[in-house]
Design a protein around this motif. Structure first.
Motif, mmCIF file in Angstrom:
data_model
loop_
_atom_site.group_PDB
_atom_site.id
_atom_site.type_symbol
_atom_site.label_atom_id
_atom_site.label_comp_id
_atom_site.label_asym_id
_atom_site.label_seq_id
_atom_site.Cartn_x
_atom_site.Cartn_y
_atom_site.Cartn_z
ATOM 1 N N PHE A 140 0.826 -1.217 0.000
ATOM 2 C CA PHE A 140 0.000 0.000 0.000
ATOM 3 C C PHE A 140 0.860 1.267 0.000
ATOM 4 O O PHE A 140 0.376 2.340 0.340
ATOM 5 C CB PHE A 140 -0.963 -0.022 1.191
ATOM 6 N N TRP A 141 2.123 1.105 -0.382
ATOM 7 C CA TRP A 141 2.955 2.278 -0.630
ATOM 8 C C TRP A 141 2.363 3.048 -1.818
ATOM 9 O O TRP A 141 1.804 2.435 -2.712
ATOM 10 C CB TRP A 141 4.395 1.812 -0.942
ATOM 11 N N PRO A 142 2.404 4.368 -1.829
ATOM 12 C CA PRO A 142 3.100 5.278 -0.917
ATOM 13 C C PRO A 142 2.273 5.754 0.276
ATOM 14 O O PRO A 142 2.782 6.517 1.087
ATOM 15 C CB PRO A 142 3.451 6.449 -1.825
ATOM 16 N N ARG A 143 1.010 5.300 0.403
ATOM 17 C CA ARG A 143 0.236 5.681 1.582
ATOM 18 C C ARG A 143 0.805 5.022 2.847
ATOM 19 O O ARG A 143 0.936 5.651 3.887
ATOM 20 C CB ARG A 143 -1.222 5.270 1.423
ATOM 21 N N SER A 144 1.087 3.739 2.751
ATOM 22 C CA SER A 144 1.545 2.981 3.910
ATOM 23 C C SER A 144 3.047 3.160 4.098
ATOM 24 O O SER A 144 3.841 2.858 3.206
ATOM 25 C CB SER A 144 1.207 1.496 3.727
ATOM 26 N N ARG A 145 3.416 3.689 5.262
ATOM 27 C CA ARG A 145 4.826 3.887 5.615
ATOM 28 C C ARG A 145 5.081 3.272 6.986
ATOM 29 O O ARG A 145 4.158 2.848 7.683
ATOM 30 C CB ARG A 145 5.168 5.380 5.663
ATOM 31 N N ARG A 146 6.328 3.253 7.418
ATOM 32 C CA ARG A 146 6.658 2.642 8.703
ATOM 33 C C ARG A 146 5.859 3.236 9.848
ATOM 34 O O ARG A 146 5.394 2.521 10.739
ATOM 35 C CB ARG A 146 8.155 2.825 8.977
ATOM 36 N N THR A 147 5.698 4.556 9.834
ATOM 37 C CA THR A 147 4.996 5.217 10.940
ATOM 38 C C THR A 147 3.512 5.429 10.660
ATOM 39 O O THR A 147 2.806 6.026 11.482
ATOM 40 C CB THR A 147 5.648 6.581 11.251
ATOM 41 N N ASN A 148 3.054 4.980 9.500
ATOM 42 C CA ASN A 148 1.656 5.190 9.126
ATOM 43 C C ASN A 148 1.201 4.034 8.228
ATOM 44 O O ASN A 148 0.759 4.234 7.112
ATOM 45 C CB ASN A 148 1.513 6.531 8.386
ATOM 46 N N ALA A 149 1.324 2.814 8.760
ATOM 47 C CA ALA A 149 1.137 1.614 7.945
ATOM 48 C C ALA A 149 -0.331 1.319 7.692
ATOM 49 O O ALA A 149 -1.233 1.931 8.258
ATOM 50 C CB ALA A 149 1.827 0.429 8.621
ATOM 51 N N LYS A 150 -0.544 0.327 6.849
ATOM 52 C CA LYS A 150 -1.872 -0.046 6.354
ATOM 53 C C LYS A 150 -2.926 -0.100 7.456
ATOM 54 O O LYS A 150 -4.032 0.426 7.303
ATOM 55 C CB LYS A 150 -1.766 -1.407 5.669
ATOM 56 N N GLN A 151 -2.603 -0.715 8.599
ATOM 57 C CA GLN A 151 -3.617 -0.954 9.628
ATOM 58 C C GLN A 151 -4.138 0.318 10.278
ATOM 59 O O GLN A 151 -5.219 0.313 10.870
ATOM 60 C CB GLN A 151 -3.092 -1.923 10.699
ATOM 61 N N VAL A 152 -3.417 1.431 10.182
ATOM 62 C CA VAL A 152 -3.891 2.685 10.780
ATOM 63 C C VAL A 152 -4.424 3.654 9.724
ATOM 64 O O VAL A 152 -4.743 4.800 10.035
ATOM 65 C CB VAL A 152 -2.779 3.369 11.623
ATOM 66 N N ALA A 190 -7.598 -4.735 -4.241
ATOM 67 C CA ALA A 190 -8.649 -5.148 -3.303
ATOM 68 C C ALA A 190 -9.420 -3.930 -2.799
ATOM 69 O O ALA A 190 -10.650 -3.986 -2.640
ATOM 70 C CB ALA A 190 -8.039 -5.906 -2.133
ATOM 71 N N VAL A 191 -8.718 -2.829 -2.543
ATOM 72 C CA VAL A 191 -9.397 -1.603 -2.120
ATOM 73 C C VAL A 191 -10.349 -1.133 -3.215
ATOM 74 O O VAL A 191 -11.495 -0.755 -2.954
ATOM 75 C CB VAL A 191 -8.379 -0.498 -1.769
ATOM 76 N N TYR A 192 -9.876 -1.177 -4.459
ATOM 77 C CA TYR A 192 -10.740 -0.819 -5.592
ATOM 78 C C TYR A 192 -12.002 -1.688 -5.607
ATOM 79 O O TYR A 192 -13.126 -1.185 -5.732
ATOM 80 C CB TYR A 192 -9.969 -0.973 -6.904
ATOM 81 N N GLU A 193 -11.814 -2.992 -5.474
ATOM 82 C CA GLU A 193 -12.949 -3.915 -5.577
ATOM 83 C C GLU A 193 -13.926 -3.789 -4.411
ATOM 84 O O GLU A 193 -15.108 -4.134 -4.552
ATOM 85 C CB GLU A 193 -12.425 -5.349 -5.676
ATOM 86 N N LEU A 194 -13.457 -3.296 -3.263
ATOM 87 C CA LEU A 194 -14.333 -3.159 -2.102
ATOM 88 C C LEU A 194 -15.116 -1.848 -2.094
ATOM 89 O O LEU A 194 -15.972 -1.645 -1.231
ATOM 90 C CB LEU A 194 -13.508 -3.278 -0.813
ATOM 91 N N HIS A 195 -14.809 -0.946 -3.021
ATOM 92 C CA HIS A 195 -15.578 0.288 -3.160
ATOM 93 C C HIS A 195 -16.616 0.146 -4.271
ATOM 94 O O HIS A 195 -16.435 -0.642 -5.208
ATOM 95 C CB HIS A 195 -14.664 1.471 -3.502
ATOM 96 N N LYS A 196 -17.678 0.896 -4.154
ATOM 97 C CA LYS A 196 -18.687 0.923 -5.217
ATOM 98 C C LYS A 196 -18.217 1.870 -6.315
ATOM 99 O O LYS A 196 -18.035 3.063 -6.084
ATOM 100 C CB LYS A 196 -20.030 1.390 -4.656
ATOM 101 N N ASP A 217 -9.060 -9.818 3.150
ATOM 102 C CA ASP A 217 -7.823 -9.442 3.854
ATOM 103 C C ASP A 217 -7.224 -8.151 3.318
ATOM 104 O O ASP A 217 -6.189 -7.695 3.814
ATOM 105 C CB ASP A 217 -6.797 -10.579 3.804
ATOM 106 N N VAL A 218 -7.872 -7.524 2.342
ATOM 107 C CA VAL A 218 -7.448 -6.232 1.783
ATOM 108 C C VAL A 218 -5.944 -6.298 1.467
ATOM 109 O O VAL A 218 -5.126 -5.576 2.032
ATOM 110 C CB VAL A 218 -7.754 -5.057 2.740
ATOM 111 N N GLY A 219 -5.601 -7.180 0.533
ATOM 112 C CA GLY A 219 -4.202 -7.471 0.297
ATOM 113 C C GLY A 219 -3.475 -6.567 -0.682
ATOM 114 O O GLY A 219 -2.257 -6.684 -0.835
#
Length: 359
Positions: A21-33, A280-286, A274-276
């Protein structure tokens, strides 16, 4: 609702980096947050859907030093002392063993569930029913794993083999755990009808999983048992010295594939994902009428199947299809949706180039 005398506890594993999920997901701001769906992050949604069974004061979180402060901020109802940073990543067996030891020190009769921090479950009512069944079986001394009825021949998940004819919501002995298959094997699993995805959710008494670790992973078990009581003054220092010595092994290999009292709980329709990847993010949105998912100001002409997340500027699409466009202040990702699983490879290149400011 859970009672005050309830011994059910939940461990949320939240130490991953989410590099796909780079570039959104970083060490201090990873996918789960991060917030992909609505105003709540993935870990906040995880805690929310556990609430009917597990109040926040009986939630425990294992993460890392980069993320702990943000998780404490996002989960104000979870006691901060129960949000711990692992000194180093040592896979799921040592992490679960550590949590079981800590939980048992405050509740000797504890039964714990283990939950990933970053999955989506779109039908929470059905999920809660399964949670109650799983905890009940775990209270009786069983090791319970949650299996998800597969919807396509997925090669990215491990599988659980159930007895033929197993119905949704029923508990049956696990016949075998299967590695991530190739495409032909995944198709065979799907056709057979008694192979399910391993969702990474487990339930057991803390005493049961600690006994299993003593039997199958004596070195790690001995190291964890040598720690002082959770909450004592020297616990953090001893944990920092001891935890890196534990074996780097998953709970699947360490315990589940070797224990005798493992049962599977089959779930068919809880909307699990599992939003891998970004796909997956695309497919989970309308999507809109052109099959685009546009999460920011976008002008799309003769374009279809695109995912755009680029706040702060207008994005104009002309004659393109099936792209992922994710913009941050210091990095822009443009990828074909069919290559979404390979985004993590870009992060490996950045690591090799020592581009730490982008990690």
């Amino acid at each position: 609702m859970a009672s005050k005398n309830d011994s059910r506890h939940g461990l949320i594993l939240a130490g991953g980096r989410g590099t796909r999920f780079w570039p959104r997901s970083r060490r201090t701001n990873a996918k789960q947050v991060l917030r992909f769906f609505g105003e709540r992050s993935l870990i906040q949604q995880t805690v929310d859907r556990l609430r009917p069974v597990l109040p926040p004061e009986r939630i425990w979180v294992l993460t890392n030093d980069y993320l702990r402060a943000e998780i404490v901020r996002q989960l104000p109802d979870v006691p901060a002392a129960q949000i711990l940073a692992e000194p180093t990543q040592r896979n799921t067996a040592p992490a679960i063993g550590l949590a079981a030891q800590m939980i048992q020190s405050v509740d000797p009769d504890a039964v714990m569930g283990v939950f990933p921090a970053d999955h989506v479950i779109s039908k929470p009512a059905g999920y809660v029913r399964l949670l109650r069944l799983a905890f009940k079986a775990a209270m009786e001394g069983k090791i319970v794993v949650l299996g998800i009825q597969p919807r396509w021949p997925e090669t990215g998940y491990g599988y659980i083999e159930f007895p033929k004819g197993t119905k949704s919501g029923s508990l049956k002995p696990v016949l075998k755990f299967r590695e991530k298959p190739d495409e032909a094997t995944a198709k065979r699993f799907l056709k057979a009808g008694n192979f399910c995805w391993n969702a990474g959710m487990f339930f057991w008494k803390t005493s049961v999983v600690l006994d299993a670790l003593r039997e199958f992973q004596p070195k790690t078990s001995s190291l964890l048992a040598s720690l002082p009581p959770f909450g004592s003054k020297n616990f953090p220092e001893r944990l920092k010295a001891t935890f890196p010595l534990c074996e780097n092994i998953s709970i699947d290999y360490a315990v589940l594939e070797r224990a005798k009292n493992v049962v599977g709980l089959l779930a068919s329709d809880i909307g699990w994902n599992d939003v891998g990847s970004w796909n997956a993010v695309y497919e989970l949105h309308k999507p809109d009428k052109a099959a685009n998912v546009l999460r920011s100001d976008t002008l799309a002409q003769s374009s279809t199947g695109n995912y755009v997340d680029a706040s702060g500027k207008l994005v104009a699409l002309l004659g393109v299809r099936d792209l992922i466009v994710v913009d941050t202040p210091d990095a822009l990702l443009i990828a074909d949706r069919s290559h979404a699983q390979q985004v993590g490879d870009l992060v490996k290149q950045l690591e090799k180039s020592r581009r730490d400011e982008l990690l």
